[in-house]
Write a protein that holds these residues in place. Sequence first.
Motif, PDB file in Angstrom:
ATOM      1  N   HIS A   1      -1.785   3.003  -3.689  1.00 43.59           N
ATOM      2  CA  HIS A   1      -2.104   3.825  -2.518  1.00 43.59           C
ATOM      3  C   HIS A   1      -3.573   4.256  -2.560  1.00 43.59           C
ATOM      4  O   HIS A   1      -4.464   3.453  -2.289  1.00 43.59           O
ATOM      5  CB  HIS A   1      -1.104   5.000  -2.447  1.00 43.59           C
ATOM      6  CG  HIS A   1      -1.303   5.867  -1.262  1.00 43.59           C
ATOM      7  ND1 HIS A   1      -1.520   7.221  -1.357  1.00 43.59           N
ATOM      8  CD2 HIS A   1      -1.351   5.569   0.049  1.00 43.59           C
ATOM      9  CE1 HIS A   1      -1.677   7.705  -0.141  1.00 43.59           C
ATOM     10  NE2 HIS A   1      -1.579   6.734   0.733  1.00 43.59           N
TER      11      HIS A   1
ATOM     12  N   HIS B   1      -3.292   3.820  11.937  1.00 39.56           N
ATOM     13  CA  HIS B   1      -2.971   3.932  10.509  1.00 39.56           C
ATOM     14  C   HIS B   1      -2.723   2.541   9.919  1.00 39.56           C
ATOM     15  O   HIS B   1      -3.306   2.167   8.903  1.00 39.56           O
ATOM     16  CB  HIS B   1      -1.739   4.839  10.329  1.00 39.56           C
ATOM     17  CG  HIS B   1      -1.532   5.291   8.924  1.00 39.56           C
ATOM     18  ND1 HIS B   1      -1.260   6.592   8.584  1.00 39.56           N
ATOM     19  CD2 HIS B   1      -1.558   4.616   7.754  1.00 39.56           C
ATOM     20  CE1 HIS B   1      -1.131   6.690   7.271  1.00 39.56           C
ATOM     21  NE2 HIS B   1      -1.294   5.497   6.747  1.00 39.56           N
TER      22      HIS B   1
ATOM     23  N   GLU C   1      -5.310  -0.046   7.318  1.00 42.65           N
ATOM     24  CA  GLU C   1      -4.865  -0.193   5.924  1.00 42.65           C
ATOM     25  C   GLU C   1      -4.280  -1.571   5.624  1.00 42.65           C
ATOM     26  O   GLU C   1      -3.520  -1.733   4.676  1.00 42.65           O
ATOM     27  CB  GLU C   1      -3.872   0.936   5.579  1.00 42.65           C
ATOM     28  CG  GLU C   1      -4.573   2.284   5.703  1.00 42.65           C
ATOM     29  CD  GLU C   1      -3.898   3.435   4.994  1.00 42.65           C
ATOM     30  OE1 GLU C   1      -2.664   3.508   5.008  1.00 42.65           O
ATOM     31  OE2 GLU C   1      -4.636   4.266   4.419  1.00 42.65           O
TER      32      GLU C   1
ATOM     33  N   HIS D   1       0.837  -1.199   0.000  1.00 38.11           N
ATOM     34  CA  HIS D   1       0.000   0.000   0.000  1.00 38.11           C
ATOM     35  C   HIS D   1       0.877   1.257   0.000  1.00 38.11           C
ATOM     36  O   HIS D   1       0.620   2.201  -0.736  1.00 38.11           O
ATOM     37  CB  HIS D   1      -0.907  -0.039   1.226  1.00 38.11           C
ATOM     38  CG  HIS D   1      -1.883   1.086   1.303  1.00 38.11           C
ATOM     39  ND1 HIS D   1      -2.734   1.413   0.278  1.00 38.11           N
ATOM     40  CD2 HIS D   1      -2.143   1.975   2.292  1.00 38.11           C
ATOM     41  CE1 HIS D   1      -3.478   2.446   0.630  1.00 38.11           C
ATOM     42  NE2 HIS D   1      -3.133   2.821   1.844  1.00 38.11           N
ATOM     43  N   HIS D   2       1.874   1.277   0.848  1.00 36.68           N
ATOM     44  CA  HIS D   2       2.841   2.384   0.884  1.00 36.68           C
ATOM     45  C   HIS D   2       4.133   1.880   0.235  1.00 36.68           C
ATOM     46  O   HIS D   2       4.808   1.017   0.795  1.00 36.68           O
ATOM     47  CB  HIS D   2       3.149   2.821   2.313  1.00 36.68           C
ATOM     48  CG  HIS D   2       1.940   3.214   3.113  1.00 36.68           C
ATOM     49  ND1 HIS D   2       1.696   2.745   4.386  1.00 36.68           N
ATOM     50  CD2 HIS D   2       0.899   4.045   2.824  1.00 36.68           C
ATOM     51  CE1 HIS D   2       0.561   3.269   4.846  1.00 36.68           C
ATOM     52  NE2 HIS D   2       0.056   4.051   3.917  1.00 36.68           N
TER      53      HIS D   2
ATOM     54  N   GLY E   1      -6.109   5.316   7.212  1.00 38.21           N
ATOM     55  CA  GLY E   1      -4.796   5.969   7.263  1.00 38.21           C
ATOM     56  C   GLY E   1      -4.880   7.317   7.939  1.00 38.21           C
ATOM     57  O   GLY E   1      -5.588   7.491   8.943  1.00 38.21           O
TER      58      GLY E   1
HETATM   59 ZN   LIG Z   1      -1.538   5.197   4.625  1.00 37.15          ZN
END
Ligand SMILES: [Zn+2]
Length: 258
Positions: free
Chosen positions: A99, A226, A230, A66-67, A182
């Motif tokens: 993202h 966060h 996620e 995701h990141h 997030g």
């Molecule tokens: Zn995030």
Amino acid sequence: MASLADIARFCDDLLRLHGFPDSNRALNGIQVDTKSDITRVAAAVDVRERTIAGARDRGANLLIAHHGLYWGGLQPLRGAHLRRIDAILRAGLGVYAAHLPLDAHPEIGNGALLARELRLTPTGGFGRHLDVEVGVMGNVEATPTLELVDRARTYAARYGGQVITSAIEQGRRTSRWAIVTGAGAASDSIAEAAERGVDTLIVGEGPHHTAIEAEEAGIVVIYAGHYATETLGVQALAARVSETFGIPWDFVHEPTGL
Ligand SMILES: [Zn+2]
């Protein structure tokens, strides 16, 4: 077995990735290419030394995250950034990042999946970002806000996370909620909540001032972490890749504590 190009095309289409507005640092799509056939997929929230090693140790040659690798922005290949790149290349690992398109997706998005975990049913999007919405919102039959907090605690605990909230008055109930995963608490999202009649905003994290702004706007913010908020999208994306291409996948769980 499939090429990274085939898998990336499938993910790009599924997430409508091209043209989706996002930070330059997200660098959505293939971040590190590989010419090898993909035989095992690892999914992780963050590309970091621990998840690169975790993917390698599980025998994966594609890391879906995701990141991605570039949250630190433009930087020289030194220190931790160099070690990450070096470990990725040595492991023969491809890297694919998604993202905001993965936050926003109506089926496999972080917001939609978190709503389901909290037994909430979205009726539409929330969290305006340029011409898209990156979260979800909906209505619920008046439910004690503390019950929602409990559900969030149960969920977050599964991912090693903790839940905090802005002030909650005794007996308070939630009837209209929104989720932005997030770093979802911000002056903008609280103003949007107020404007759209949302009384409870569920996010990952946010700056100190957001708890005050929320209280003064009559909104409760539930900060569910966060990382914890996620984890779902990237797992769902890897599962879709697995089903479509017949490739096994694992989740590499490396919580940040935030
Ligand atoms: Zn995030």
